[in-house]
Design an enzyme around this catalytic site. Structure first.
Site, PDB file in Angstrom:
ATOM      1  N   ALA A 143       4.391   5.819  58.840  1.00 42.02           N
ATOM      2  CA  ALA A 143       3.864   4.668  58.113  1.00 42.02           C
ATOM      3  C   ALA A 143       5.012   3.796  57.602  1.00 42.02           C
ATOM      4  CB  ALA A 143       3.003   5.149  56.941  1.00 42.02           C
ATOM      5  N   ARG A 163       7.525  13.955  67.907  1.00 37.00           N
ATOM      6  CA  ARG A 163       7.595  13.115  66.705  1.00 37.00           C
ATOM      7  C   ARG A 163       9.004  12.598  66.430  1.00 37.00           C
ATOM      8  NH1 ARG A 163       3.801  13.841  62.507  1.00 37.00           N
ATOM      9  NH2 ARG A 163       2.086  14.916  63.447  1.00 37.00           N
ATOM     10  N   TYR A 176       2.122  18.194  77.372  1.00 40.12           N
ATOM     11  CA  TYR A 176       3.529  17.851  77.584  1.00 40.12           C
ATOM     12  C   TYR A 176       3.908  16.712  76.635  1.00 40.12           C
ATOM     13  CZ  TYR A 176       2.950  20.299  82.050  1.00 40.12           C
ATOM     14  OH  TYR A 176       2.705  21.230  83.021  1.00 40.12           O
ATOM     15  N   ASP A 199      -0.713   8.873  55.013  1.00 33.50           N
ATOM     16  CA  ASP A 199      -1.205  10.094  54.372  1.00 33.50           C
ATOM     17  C   ASP A 199      -1.186  10.000  52.851  1.00 33.50           C
ATOM     18  OD1 ASP A 199      -1.602  11.195  56.842  1.00 33.50           O
ATOM     19  OD2 ASP A 199      -0.318  12.955  56.527  1.00 33.50           O
TER      20      ASP A 199
HETATM   21  C1  FAD Z   1      -0.562  19.889  62.851  1.00 35.53           C
HETATM   22  C2  FAD Z   1      -0.704  18.389  62.817  1.00 35.53           C
HETATM   23  C3  FAD Z   1      -0.894  17.681  63.989  1.00 35.53           C
HETATM   24  C4  FAD Z   1      -1.079  16.288  63.973  1.00 35.53           C
HETATM   25  N1  FAD Z   1      -1.262  15.624  65.140  1.00 35.53           N
HETATM   26  C5  FAD Z   1      -1.475  14.291  65.129  1.00 35.53           C
HETATM   27  C6  FAD Z   1      -1.676  13.572  66.334  1.00 35.53           C
HETATM   28  O1  FAD Z   1      -1.641  14.154  67.429  1.00 35.53           O
HETATM   29  N2  FAD Z   1      -1.913  12.227  66.267  1.00 35.53           N
HETATM   30  C7  FAD Z   1      -1.926  11.544  65.073  1.00 35.53           C
HETATM   31  O2  FAD Z   1      -2.133  10.324  65.062  1.00 35.53           O
HETATM   32  N3  FAD Z   1      -1.721  12.210  63.902  1.00 35.53           N
HETATM   33  C8  FAD Z   1      -1.497  13.550  63.899  1.00 35.53           C
HETATM   34  N4  FAD Z   1      -1.263  14.214  62.737  1.00 35.53           N
HETATM   35  C9  FAD Z   1      -1.270  13.457  61.470  1.00 35.53           C
HETATM   36  C10 FAD Z   1       0.061  12.769  61.241  1.00 35.53           C
HETATM   37  O3  FAD Z   1       1.119  13.691  61.383  1.00 35.53           O
HETATM   38  C11 FAD Z   1       0.133  12.174  59.841  1.00 35.53           C
HETATM   39  O4  FAD Z   1      -1.068  11.505  59.556  1.00 35.53           O
HETATM   40  C12 FAD Z   1       1.301  11.205  59.774  1.00 35.53           C
HETATM   41  O5  FAD Z   1       2.521  11.894  59.945  1.00 35.53           O
HETATM   42  C13 FAD Z   1       1.291  10.472  58.435  1.00 35.53           C
HETATM   43  O6  FAD Z   1       2.411   9.627  58.400  1.00 35.53           O
HETATM   44  P1  FAD Z   1       2.988   9.155  56.995  1.00 35.53           P
HETATM   45  O7  FAD Z   1       4.148   8.284  57.317  1.00 35.53           O
HETATM   46  O8  FAD Z   1       1.884   8.617  56.153  1.00 35.53           O
HETATM   47  O9  FAD Z   1       3.471  10.476  56.271  1.00 35.53           O
HETATM   48  P2  FAD Z   1       4.695  11.501  56.667  1.00 35.53           P
HETATM   49  O10 FAD Z   1       4.822  11.484  58.134  1.00 35.53           O
HETATM   50  O11 FAD Z   1       4.351  12.725  55.954  1.00 35.53           O
HETATM   51  O12 FAD Z   1       5.954  10.772  56.053  1.00 35.53           O
HETATM   52  C14 FAD Z   1       6.188  10.737  54.675  1.00 35.53           C
HETATM   53  C15 FAD Z   1       7.682  10.534  54.455  1.00 35.53           C
HETATM   54  O13 FAD Z   1       7.909  10.347  53.055  1.00 35.53           O
HETATM   55  C16 FAD Z   1       9.007  11.144  52.651  1.00 35.53           C
HETATM   56  N5  FAD Z   1       8.818  11.427  51.211  1.00 35.53           N
HETATM   57  C17 FAD Z   1       7.905  12.246  50.635  1.00 35.53           C
HETATM   58  N6  FAD Z   1       8.017  12.209  49.286  1.00 35.53           N
HETATM   59  C18 FAD Z   1       9.027  11.333  49.008  1.00 35.53           C
HETATM   60  C19 FAD Z   1       9.602  10.856  47.801  1.00 35.53           C
HETATM   61  N7  FAD Z   1       9.166  11.279  46.588  1.00 35.53           N
HETATM   62  N8  FAD Z   1      10.615   9.952  47.868  1.00 35.53           N
HETATM   63  C20 FAD Z   1      11.069   9.495  49.094  1.00 35.53           C
HETATM   64  N9  FAD Z   1      10.562   9.943  50.273  1.00 35.53           N
HETATM   65  C21 FAD Z   1       9.548  10.829  50.226  1.00 35.53           C
HETATM   66  C22 FAD Z   1       8.929  12.367  53.535  1.00 35.53           C
HETATM   67  O14 FAD Z   1      10.153  13.067  53.606  1.00 35.53           O
HETATM   68  C23 FAD Z   1       8.516  11.750  54.862  1.00 35.53           C
HETATM   69  O15 FAD Z   1       9.637  11.315  55.604  1.00 35.53           O
HETATM   70  C24 FAD Z   1      -1.071  15.596  62.735  1.00 35.53           C
HETATM   71  C25 FAD Z   1      -0.859  16.308  61.540  1.00 35.53           C
HETATM   72  C26 FAD Z   1      -0.679  17.682  61.573  1.00 35.53           C
HETATM   73  C27 FAD Z   1      -0.466  18.425  60.271  1.00 35.53           C
END
Ligand code: FAD
Length: 386
Positions: A15, A108, A214, A292
């Site tokens: 995100a 990823r 894959y 998330d």
């Molecule tokens: C097993 C599994 C399989 C999945 N497979 C898929 C899939 O095939 N397709 C799909 O679309 N989605 C999939 N997902 C969902 C997807 O991984 C998440 O929805 C996505 O990674 C969310 O992205 P994000 O950037 O919101 O959060 P994240 O990827 O969790 O990134 C959050 C970032 O914020 C950082 N952070 C956290 N707290 C702080 C703080 N206090 N200060 C500074 N930095 C901080 C973290 O280190 C991290 O880098 C899967 C999830 C899981 C658990």
């Protein structure tokens, strides 16, 4: 909004990196604060569709995205034990044209690398864990665990399921453990005995499922992830080392095609699966949530990452188009909440592509062109000029 508006993105996940790239392209000064000291090639695979490709196209990343991951020939659903085909979505040229972009399964870490490319040098400040945000006049003062501080006009909480930014808006609420664990293994395809596996298959049993696919164009790296029943999780939400024999035993009753993929696993890591109930408060003042941080879904539709990337497109467009944060954030949430609510429901039901499924609404969506002018109820944005 004024292109001088300083934007702090908290978290460099899917995100945060996507929204930062899009906002820089739109001319805003953006800094990304990430708690980790650096990125490494850990983690596993992710399945993404044409709805994501269309956003990455706007960052000039679509070709590299499709060339780094694999464009699977189809998504297959099969019965865990008999192997019967339950559903198949071909990702052929006709489907790509219909949905407007390629389908890509990718590691990823490779996607993270790509998403950093469009960012101006020095945009990401590693080792910056957000601890607090305070209002300072019309601006925001951010503080970090390492003692650093920063000022911004807008803060975007892209800090994942355990978001501190979310806590600052909504208070402390633990994510919900859903009674499933996700053992995951990544290994060279050459370890699989016999014929190659299909490009991307979800195997369904009444109480469990598995994805095997894959992640690279030459089909040399495989990812197997299972969602297995688990009564409780005593850890803190971080993955733990798994036991290979236990992992393989979970596939005792599985079809031979699935069993031989599981048997090829070397190292196994086990992740607890959490989500959050739906919540429709995504912003307060000059602080807004995405990914998330505001809508963590269980990974059963493989759509949480896609939703986070779609958020980035809509949020960056709203910030660029509307004059003040309250109006921009109200439009962002009005556009995003109904779509994300559908994704949440389907993820909870674990019904996506189990059998015949209408997929156009999901893959055909173009977050870069959908209208932003959904009606905003008075209560959500009392100061909006109507
Ligand atoms: C097993 C599994 C399989 C999945 N497979 C898929 C899939 O095939 N397709 C799909 O679309 N989605 C999939 N997902 C969902 C997807 O991984 C998440 O929805 C996505 O990674 C969310 O992205 P994000 O950037 O919101 O959060 P994240 O990827 O969790 O990134 C959050 C970032 O914020 C950082 N952070 C956290 N707290 C702080 C703080 N206090 N200060 C500074 N930095 C901080 C973290 O280190 C991290 O880098 C899967 C999830 C899981 C658990």
């Amino acid at each position: 909004m004024d292109r001088g508006t300083r934007i702090a993105v908290l978290g460099a996940g899917l995100a945060g990196l996507t929204v930062a790239g899009l906002l820089q392209r739109a001319g805003f000064p953006v800094a990304v604060y990430e708690q980790s000291p650096s990125f490494s090639r850990i983690g596993a695979g992710i399945i993404l569709g044409a709805n994501v490709s269309k956003v990455l196209r706007r960052l000039d990343l679509e070709d590299a995205f499709a060339a780094t991951g694999i464009r699977p020939d189809a998504f297959l659903s099969r019965a865990w034990d008999t192997g019967e085909q339950l559903y198949k979505l071909d990702f052929d040229a006709e489907r790509e044209a219909r949905f407007g972009g390629p389908f890509v399964n990718i590691h990823r870490a490779d996607l993270h690398q790509l998403l950093q490319r469009p960012l101006a040098p020095g945009t990401i400040r590693f080792g910056h864990k957000l601890t607090g945000i305070e209002k300072r006049g019309d601006a925001l003062a951010l503080s970090f665990e390492n003692g650093a501080s920063a000022e911004a006009d807008i803060a975007i909480g892209a800090d994942g399921i355990r978001s501190i930014t979310r806590e600052l808006i909504l208070g402390v609420e633990e994510p919900r453990f859903i009674g499933r664990s996700a053992p995951r293994a990544v290994f060279p395809a050459s370890r699989i005995k016999g014929d190659p596996i299909d490009d991307c298959t979800k195997w369904w049993a009444p109480d469990r499922h598995t994805l095997a696919y894959y992640m690279t164009p030459d089909r040399n790296e495989v990812y197997v992830m299972a969602a297995l029943p688990m009564a409780r999780w005593d850890g803190d939400g971080s993955p733990v080392k798994g036991d290979r024999d236990e992992f393989i035993a979970a596939f005792d009753s599985a079809h031979p095609d699935l069993r031989r993929a599981a048997e090829a696993a070397e190292d196994v890591a086990v992740w607890p699966i959490y989500d959050r109930p739906r919540n429709d408060t995504w912003h307060k003042g000059r602080v807004v949530l995405m990914g998330d941080a505001c809508h963590a879904v269980r990974p059963f539709m493989a759509a949480g990452g896609s939703a986070a990337i779609e958020d980035a497109a809509i949020l960056s467009r709203c910030i660029a188009e509307f004059g003040d944060p309250a109006t921009a954030f109200a439009h962002y949430t009005m556009v995003r909440i109904p779509r994300v609510a559908d994704i949440q429901q389907i993820s909870i039901a674990n019904s996506w592509m189990h059998g015949p499924t209408e997929t156009d609404w999901f893959f055909g969506y173009d977050a870069c062109t959908v209208p932003l002018d959904r009606a905003i109820p008075e209560a959500l944005c009392p100061n909006l000029q109507r």
